[in-house]
Design a protein around this motif. Sequence first.
Motif, PDB file in Angstrom:
ATOM      1  N   ALA A   1      56.633  78.846  13.526  1.00 27.10           N
ATOM      2  CA  ALA A   1      56.980  79.756  12.420  1.00 27.10           C
ATOM      3  C   ALA A   1      57.579  78.978  11.245  1.00 27.10           C
ATOM      4  O   ALA A   1      57.365  79.328  10.081  1.00 27.10           O
ATOM      5  CB  ALA A   1      57.954  80.828  12.898  1.00 27.10           C
ATOM      6  N   GLN A   2      58.334  77.925  11.550  1.00 31.37           N
ATOM      7  CA  GLN A   2      58.934  77.116  10.474  1.00 31.37           C
ATOM      8  C   GLN A   2      57.841  76.372   9.703  1.00 31.37           C
ATOM      9  O   GLN A   2      57.887  76.292   8.480  1.00 31.37           O
ATOM     10  CB  GLN A   2      59.939  76.111  11.061  1.00 31.37           C
ATOM     11  CG  GLN A   2      61.329  76.667  11.279  1.00 31.37           C
ATOM     12  CD  GLN A   2      61.405  77.629  12.445  1.00 31.37           C
ATOM     13  OE1 GLN A   2      60.538  77.672  13.308  1.00 31.37           O
ATOM     14  NE2 GLN A   2      62.454  78.445  12.486  1.00 31.37           N
ATOM     15  N   PHE A   3      56.872  75.787  10.430  1.00 30.12           N
ATOM     16  CA  PHE A   3      55.787  75.079   9.746  1.00 30.12           C
ATOM     17  C   PHE A   3      54.991  76.041   8.875  1.00 30.12           C
ATOM     18  O   PHE A   3      54.604  75.716   7.765  1.00 30.12           O
ATOM     19  CB  PHE A   3      54.855  74.414  10.776  1.00 30.12           C
ATOM     20  CG  PHE A   3      55.403  73.147  11.359  1.00 30.12           C
ATOM     21  CD1 PHE A   3      55.743  72.081  10.537  1.00 30.12           C
ATOM     22  CD2 PHE A   3      55.581  72.999  12.726  1.00 30.12           C
ATOM     23  CE1 PHE A   3      56.247  70.898  11.069  1.00 30.12           C
ATOM     24  CE2 PHE A   3      56.082  71.827  13.264  1.00 30.12           C
ATOM     25  CZ  PHE A   3      56.418  70.779  12.435  1.00 30.12           C
ATOM     26  N   ARG A   4      54.711  77.273   9.371  1.00 30.58           N
ATOM     27  CA  ARG A   4      53.933  78.228   8.610  1.00 30.58           C
ATOM     28  C   ARG A   4      54.698  78.686   7.369  1.00 30.58           C
ATOM     29  O   ARG A   4      54.115  78.880   6.301  1.00 30.58           O
ATOM     30  CB  ARG A   4      53.568  79.433   9.474  1.00 30.58           C
ATOM     31  CG  ARG A   4      52.212  79.990   9.106  1.00 30.58           C
ATOM     32  CD  ARG A   4      51.882  81.223   9.893  1.00 30.58           C
ATOM     33  NE  ARG A   4      52.892  82.252   9.758  1.00 30.58           N
ATOM     34  CZ  ARG A   4      52.709  83.523  10.116  1.00 30.58           C
ATOM     35  NH1 ARG A   4      51.560  83.893  10.659  1.00 30.58           N
ATOM     36  NH2 ARG A   4      53.666  84.405   9.972  1.00 30.58           N
ATOM     37  N   ALA A   5      56.025  78.854   7.502  1.00 28.51           N
ATOM     38  CA  ALA A   5      56.829  79.263   6.344  1.00 28.51           C
ATOM     39  C   ALA A   5      56.758  78.222   5.236  1.00 28.51           C
ATOM     40  O   ALA A   5      56.895  78.537   4.049  1.00 28.51           O
ATOM     41  CB  ALA A   5      58.280  79.486   6.765  1.00 28.51           C
ATOM     42  N   ASN A   6      56.516  76.967   5.611  1.00 26.87           N
ATOM     43  CA  ASN A   6      56.424  75.889   4.625  1.00 26.87           C
ATOM     44  C   ASN A   6      55.223  76.073   3.702  1.00 26.87           C
ATOM     45  O   ASN A   6      55.187  75.529   2.600  1.00 26.87           O
ATOM     46  CB  ASN A   6      56.326  74.550   5.357  1.00 26.87           C
ATOM     47  CG  ASN A   6      56.579  73.367   4.449  1.00 26.87           C
ATOM     48  OD1 ASN A   6      57.456  73.428   3.603  1.00 26.87           O
ATOM     49  ND2 ASN A   6      55.821  72.301   4.627  1.00 26.87           N
ATOM     50  N   ALA A   7      54.211  76.853   4.158  1.00 26.80           N
ATOM     51  CA  ALA A   7      53.006  77.068   3.345  1.00 26.80           C
ATOM     52  C   ALA A   7      53.321  77.840   2.070  1.00 26.80           C
ATOM     53  O   ALA A   7      52.691  77.654   1.031  1.00 26.80           O
ATOM     54  CB  ALA A   7      51.958  77.814   4.159  1.00 26.80           C
ATOM     55  N   HIS A   8      54.303  78.704   2.146  1.00 25.71           N
ATOM     56  CA  HIS A   8      54.605  79.591   1.026  1.00 25.71           C
ATOM     57  C   HIS A   8      55.886  79.202   0.300  1.00 25.71           C
ATOM     58  O   HIS A   8      56.316  79.888  -0.605  1.00 25.71           O
ATOM     59  CB  HIS A   8      54.727  81.036   1.528  1.00 25.71           C
ATOM     60  CG  HIS A   8      53.727  81.380   2.564  1.00 25.71           C
ATOM     61  ND1 HIS A   8      52.378  81.443   2.293  1.00 25.71           N
ATOM     62  CD2 HIS A   8      53.852  81.636   3.897  1.00 25.71           C
ATOM     63  CE1 HIS A   8      51.720  81.746   3.415  1.00 25.71           C
ATOM     64  NE2 HIS A   8      52.591  81.854   4.388  1.00 25.71           N
ATOM     65  N   GLY A   9      56.491  78.108   0.721  1.00 21.26           N
ATOM     66  CA  GLY A   9      57.772  77.733   0.120  1.00 21.26           C
ATOM     67  C   GLY A   9      58.836  78.807   0.326  1.00 21.26           C
ATOM     68  O   GLY A   9      59.719  78.982  -0.489  1.00 21.26           O
ATOM     69  N   THR A  10      58.738  79.520   1.448  1.00 20.87           N
ATOM     70  CA  THR A  10      59.702  80.597   1.689  1.00 20.87           C
ATOM     71  C   THR A  10      60.578  80.326   2.900  1.00 20.87           C
ATOM     72  O   THR A  10      61.458  81.119   3.210  1.00 20.87           O
ATOM     73  CB  THR A  10      58.983  81.927   1.967  1.00 20.87           C
ATOM     74  OG1 THR A  10      58.159  81.757   3.120  1.00 20.87           O
ATOM     75  CG2 THR A  10      58.155  82.357   0.786  1.00 20.87           C
ATOM     76  N   GLY A  11      60.315  79.248   3.605  1.00 22.72           N
ATOM     77  CA  GLY A  11      60.906  79.111   4.930  1.00 22.72           C
ATOM     78  C   GLY A  11      61.996  78.084   5.016  1.00 22.72           C
ATOM     79  O   GLY A  11      62.518  77.584   4.009  1.00 22.72           O
ATOM     80  N   ALA A  12      62.342  77.793   6.252  1.00 23.57           N
ATOM     81  CA  ALA A  12      63.486  76.940   6.536  1.00 23.57           C
ATOM     82  C   ALA A  12      63.235  75.498   6.159  1.00 23.57           C
ATOM     83  O   ALA A  12      64.179  74.740   5.981  1.00 23.57           O
ATOM     84  CB  ALA A  12      63.840  77.025   8.009  1.00 23.57           C
ATOM     85  N   THR A  13      61.972  75.093   6.057  1.00 20.10           N
ATOM     86  CA  THR A  13      61.708  73.683   5.799  1.00 20.10           C
ATOM     87  C   THR A  13      61.451  73.380   4.332  1.00 20.10           C
ATOM     88  O   THR A  13      61.101  72.276   3.987  1.00 20.10           O
ATOM     89  CB  THR A  13      60.493  73.212   6.623  1.00 20.10           C
ATOM     90  OG1 THR A  13      59.409  74.112   6.369  1.00 20.10           O
ATOM     91  CG2 THR A  13      60.808  73.188   8.090  1.00 20.10           C
ATOM     92  N   GLU A  14      61.627  74.365   3.469  1.00 25.03           N
ATOM     93  CA  GLU A  14      61.385  74.110   2.053  1.00 25.03           C
ATOM     94  C   GLU A  14      62.438  73.171   1.465  1.00 25.03           C
ATOM     95  O   GLU A  14      63.542  73.056   1.977  1.00 25.03           O
ATOM     96  CB  GLU A  14      61.368  75.422   1.275  1.00 25.03           C
ATOM     97  CG  GLU A  14      62.725  76.074   1.171  1.00 25.03           C
ATOM     98  CD  GLU A  14      62.614  77.486   0.609  1.00 25.03           C
ATOM     99  OE1 GLU A  14      62.529  77.591  -0.604  1.00 25.03           O
ATOM    100  OE2 GLU A  14      62.609  78.445   1.400  1.00 25.03           O
ATOM    101  N   GLY A  15      62.052  72.483   0.383  1.00 22.30           N
ATOM    102  CA  GLY A  15      62.956  71.547  -0.288  1.00 22.30           C
ATOM    103  C   GLY A  15      63.971  72.267  -1.154  1.00 22.30           C
ATOM    104  O   GLY A  15      64.055  73.496  -1.155  1.00 22.30           O
ATOM    105  N   THR A  16      64.755  71.511  -1.908  1.00 22.78           N
ATOM    106  CA  THR A  16      65.834  72.094  -2.699  1.00 22.78           C
ATOM    107  C   THR A  16      65.330  73.046  -3.773  1.00 22.78           C
ATOM    108  O   THR A  16      65.933  74.065  -4.040  1.00 22.78           O
ATOM    109  CB  THR A  16      66.657  70.980  -3.371  1.00 22.78           C
ATOM    110  OG1 THR A  16      65.751  70.028  -3.902  1.00 22.78           O
ATOM    111  CG2 THR A  16      67.587  70.327  -2.386  1.00 22.78           C
TER     112      THR A  16
ATOM    113  N   ASN B   1      50.659  72.134   3.823  1.00 24.18           N
ATOM    114  CA  ASN B   1      51.504  71.260   2.990  1.00 24.18           C
ATOM    115  C   ASN B   1      52.115  70.118   3.777  1.00 24.18           C
ATOM    116  O   ASN B   1      53.268  69.749   3.558  1.00 24.18           O
ATOM    117  CB  ASN B   1      52.640  72.062   2.333  1.00 24.18           C
ATOM    118  CG  ASN B   1      52.105  73.107   1.385  1.00 24.18           C
ATOM    119  OD1 ASN B   1      51.376  72.797   0.467  1.00 24.18           O
ATOM    120  ND2 ASN B   1      52.447  74.358   1.650  1.00 24.18           N
ATOM    121  N   LYS B   2      51.340  69.543   4.699  1.00 22.52           N
ATOM    122  CA  LYS B   2      51.950  68.547   5.582  1.00 22.52           C
ATOM    123  C   LYS B   2      52.127  67.194   4.918  1.00 22.52           C
ATOM    124  O   LYS B   2      52.840  66.342   5.424  1.00 22.52           O
ATOM    125  CB  LYS B   2      51.164  68.414   6.875  1.00 22.52           C
ATOM    126  CG  LYS B   2      49.777  67.839   6.737  1.00 22.52           C
ATOM    127  CD  LYS B   2      49.100  67.780   8.114  1.00 22.52           C
ATOM    128  CE  LYS B   2      47.658  67.345   7.956  1.00 22.52           C
ATOM    129  NZ  LYS B   2      46.950  67.340   9.242  1.00 22.52           N
TER     130      LYS B   2
END
Lengths: 164, 164, 164, 164
Positions: free
Chosen positions: D23-38, D133-134
Amino acid sequence: MSNGDIFAGAVTGAFLCYLTYFAQFRANAHGTGATEGTAGEPVATLGVFSTIPEIRNPVANLVTEIIATVALVLPILAFGLTEGLGESGTLVLIVSLLVVGIGLSLGGPTGYAINPARDLGPRLVHTFLPIPNKGTSDWGYAWIPVAGPLIGGALAGVVYNAAF
Amino acid sequence: MSNGDIFAGAVTGAFLCYLTYFAQFRANAHGTGATEGTAGEPVATLGVFSTIPEIRNPVANLVTEIIATVALVLPILAFGLTEGLGESGTLVLIVSLLVVGIGLSLGGPTGYAINPARDLGPRLVHTFLPIPNKGTSDWGYAWIPVAGPLIGGALAGVVYNAAF
Amino acid sequence: MSNGDIFAGAVTGAFLCYLTYFAQFRANAHGTGATEGTAGEPVATLGVFSTIPEIRNPVANLVTEIIATVALVLPILAFGLTEGLGESGTLVLIVSLLVVGIGLSLGGPTGYAINPARDLGPRLVHTFLPIPNKGTSDWGYAWIPVAGPLIGGALAGVVYNAAF
Amino acid sequence: MSNGDIFAGAVTGAFLCYLTYFAQFRANAHGTGATEGTAGEPVATLGVFSTIPEIRNPVANLVTEIIATVALVLPILAFGLTEGLGESGTLVLIVSLLVVGIGLSLGGPTGYAINPARDLGPRLVHTFLPIPNKGTSDWGYAWIPVAGPLIGGALAGVVYNAAF
């Protein structure tokens, strides 16, 4: 220990946690205490008792709990292969560090229940205790930290029997 | 070891701590040193010696110390049930990690004395040492970290005898 | 192991540390790398090699090193009283955690050399290595982390012989 | 265990890590999740799988991996000299803490692969998994965390045979 004993222990532990932090919980009623949020508002207290997923996704959360439980149970089963290890105090240390390691590496997405009694007992205590501003007990999520560890434990047994 | 030995050890340790950080304590006199507060002001130094409750609530603080002491003493009593564990060095490691774990989980509200000598001895040293700007020795709180561990230790014995 | 072996080990370790972080040390030459200070300026590198006192006070620093060394050597001598502990791997763990504990509790004022070879060898390496912008090697302080551990070690022996 | 077994384990572990944090990796696709940058932008995910050098310098990075591998393998070989240690559970604890210590002290410049399978397997998984966005899999660096541990392991064997 039976699953019932572990469940009773989790309920007792959650209640003792409530007593231990009684003044902190009460301070939360007035937004004056140690548990208040950044804007001086009271905060939900479920995280003190139960696990909360970082991103709410039932399938992914379930898979996370299954994998983390296998990562706990499979090594414990394998430790039984080393003669004499079970009787030594060293096993206590190794299993403790194993749980810490699982928390650090796999615990992020769901808070790692990895035991069917870990989450359910404390959630019940959260539901019934008269904690001011305690927020929701989030029962919609409650089946995942029970089902995940049950499936993970069975899966670890299957893998162990296939491998050794 | 008798309780008197432990008390003497706590007093000695607090005094050696004072010698170890002598230059830091002296720097506090002028607001120029490592222990000064955010605004360059000297800070109270009691926390280096004794425990201080986060929220001052005698009943809740006493209950916290009782629960934390039971969480220390009951496992130690139960370790005696495992033959051979007491003679091994592993027990030293397990008890050390147990104390660390109690501090992390139950130590927040009171600073966890969990031993009647832990707080009283260092508080005496704080009272008599000529530390500049040392602030209050807070004797009004001193009975709690003595009574709590005494009650908790006795309670752990009662629980142990009832259970095993 | 003789003191000469430990000294040779400390020198070798400091040199290997230099090789391990070679690119980081070189980046410090241009103020472009990982070791630069807050304002983009190069930083002194002595702290990578030797101990530095927080507050410069020869007598207090010496006393700190003596106390911390006694806190290391006296328990190690006392561990010899427990039969069989010396041959087990558990002693390695206990002594490692003892060193970590001394660092956390007594290490602040001086950086805890607590061994005459720990500071002197790496300081020599810092003096002779061609590290850009390395700053002073601070030889005026060098006698304290040698004399303190020597005095502390002897003192621990005296205390041990008096007590056991 | 053969090197092939360890490689298969590293590949399996990297894939299970992907499932655990799905779920964290998928959230990165939209820039909405826990792994997004600042700035709310997605972040490269290679660091979850493989090692990345802090400063890109092939020779220095290779030397770092060689030294860190020697620091792992040489003590493990030397532990074999202590009779009975290999059969005890204590060795598991000591080697675990050794790896943690190497990471803290020597791990900064390269992220310490110190095992030829540690980096290559997870990098392959990163290459083939459909993570949004890997970012790059950085194959230009991939030879260093394989060659370094191979050279370091051989070097540790040479040093061990020369010394004991």
